[in-house]
Motif scaffolding. Structure first.
Motif, short mmCIF file in Angstrom:
data_model
loop_
_atom_site.label_atom_id
_atom_site.label_comp_id
_atom_site.label_asym_id
_atom_site.label_seq_id
_atom_site.Cartn_x
_atom_site.Cartn_y
_atom_site.Cartn_z
N LEU A 39 -12.34 21.91 -30.10
CA LEU A 39 -11.77 22.84 -29.07
C LEU A 39 -12.78 23.53 -28.50
O LEU A 39 -12.37 23.87 -27.38
N VAL A 40 -13.87 24.04 -29.07
CA VAL A 40 -14.85 24.47 -28.29
C VAL A 40 -15.45 23.83 -27.19
O VAL A 40 -15.57 24.02 -26.02
N SER A 41 -15.75 22.24 -27.60
CA SER A 41 -15.85 21.47 -26.40
C SER A 41 -14.78 21.33 -25.39
O SER A 41 -15.12 21.37 -23.99
N PHE A 42 -13.47 21.40 -25.55
CA PHE A 42 -12.54 21.38 -24.68
C PHE A 42 -12.52 22.84 -23.63
O PHE A 42 -12.22 22.84 -22.53
N PHE A 43 -12.88 24.03 -24.55
CA PHE A 43 -12.98 25.22 -23.81
C PHE A 43 -14.00 25.08 -22.74
O PHE A 43 -14.02 25.46 -21.62
N ILE A 44 -15.25 24.74 -23.12
CA ILE A 44 -16.21 24.47 -22.30
C ILE A 44 -15.89 23.64 -21.07
O ILE A 44 -16.51 23.76 -19.92
N PHE A 45 -15.23 22.50 -21.39
CA PHE A 45 -14.81 21.38 -20.31
C PHE A 45 -13.83 21.94 -19.53
O PHE A 45 -14.08 21.89 -17.93
N VAL A 46 -13.04 22.97 -19.87
CA VAL A 46 -12.00 23.84 -19.01
C VAL A 46 -12.88 24.55 -17.87
O VAL A 46 -12.51 24.63 -16.86
N CYS A 47 -13.92 25.20 -18.55
CA CYS A 47 -14.55 26.31 -17.76
C CYS A 47 -15.29 25.42 -16.54
O CYS A 47 -15.56 25.85 -15.52
N THR A 48 -15.69 24.57 -17.02
CA THR A 48 -16.76 23.49 -15.88
C THR A 48 -15.75 23.17 -14.99
O THR A 48 -15.93 23.16 -13.87
N VAL A 49 -14.35 22.73 -15.19
CA VAL A 49 -13.53 22.37 -14.21
C VAL A 49 -13.03 23.28 -13.61
O VAL A 49 -12.96 23.43 -12.05
N LEU A 50 -12.69 24.62 -14.05
CA LEU A 50 -12.59 25.93 -13.20
C LEU A 50 -13.66 26.20 -12.19
O LEU A 50 -13.40 26.77 -11.01
N CYS A 51 -14.87 26.33 -12.71
CA CYS A 51 -15.85 26.63 -11.89
C CYS A 51 -16.24 25.58 -10.88
O CYS A 51 -16.59 25.97 -9.47
N PHE A 52 -15.91 24.37 -11.02
CA PHE A 52 -16.03 23.37 -9.69
C PHE A 52 -14.85 23.56 -8.91
O PHE A 52 -15.28 23.51 -7.61
N HIS A 53 -13.73 24.07 -9.46
CA HIS A 53 -12.50 24.24 -8.42
C HIS A 53 -12.86 25.43 -7.55
O HIS A 53 -12.67 25.37 -6.53
N GLN A 54 -13.17 26.30 -8.23
CA GLN A 54 -13.74 27.72 -7.38
C GLN A 54 -15.06 27.44 -6.50
O GLN A 54 -14.93 27.69 -5.36
#
Length: 113
Positions: free
Chosen positions: A91-106
């Motif tokens: 779940l921590v891995s998924f949270f980091i993955f989502v943060c990466t996607v949001l940073c890329f999107h921004q």
């Protein structure tokens, strides 16, 4: 950030000597596919209210694969196939993955890059 997410994914499997948590890595591959196939490689259609057959299908598939990324470790823990520690690492891995996607999107929205 993405590589630390993958590292946590592998550690969740290697520490507990159980490779079932790698099923959620399959979902990491499936999450961007609707954007690539139906959105032309852009993530901007996900935030719009405009619809259509293929755009709505892409939004649904993106949401379903995102929920699946969270659900797989929880289901595996409920079935006693993985340990609690492996589920938390997943779940921590998924949270980091989502943060990466949001940073890329921004970053892709900014014209300065």
């Amino acid at each position: 950030m993405f590589s630390s997410s993958i590292l946590l994914q592998i550690l969740a499997c290697a520490i507990y000597n159980n490779w079932w948590p790698m099923l959620s890595a399959l979902m990491y591959v499936l999450v961007p596919m609707p954007c690539l196939f139906f959105g032309g490689g852009s993530t901007q259609f996900l935030m719009s209210r405009e619809g259509g057959g293929w755009i709505d299908a892409a939004k649904f598939l993106t949401g379903a694969s995102s929920v699946g990324s969270i659900a797989i470790p929880i289901i595996l823990k409920h079935a006693h196939m993985i340990e609690t520690g492996a589920m938390i690492i997943e779940l921590v891995s998924f949270f980091i993955f989502v943060c990466t996607v949001l940073c890329f999107h921004q970053a892709s929205l900014d014209d300065d890059w």
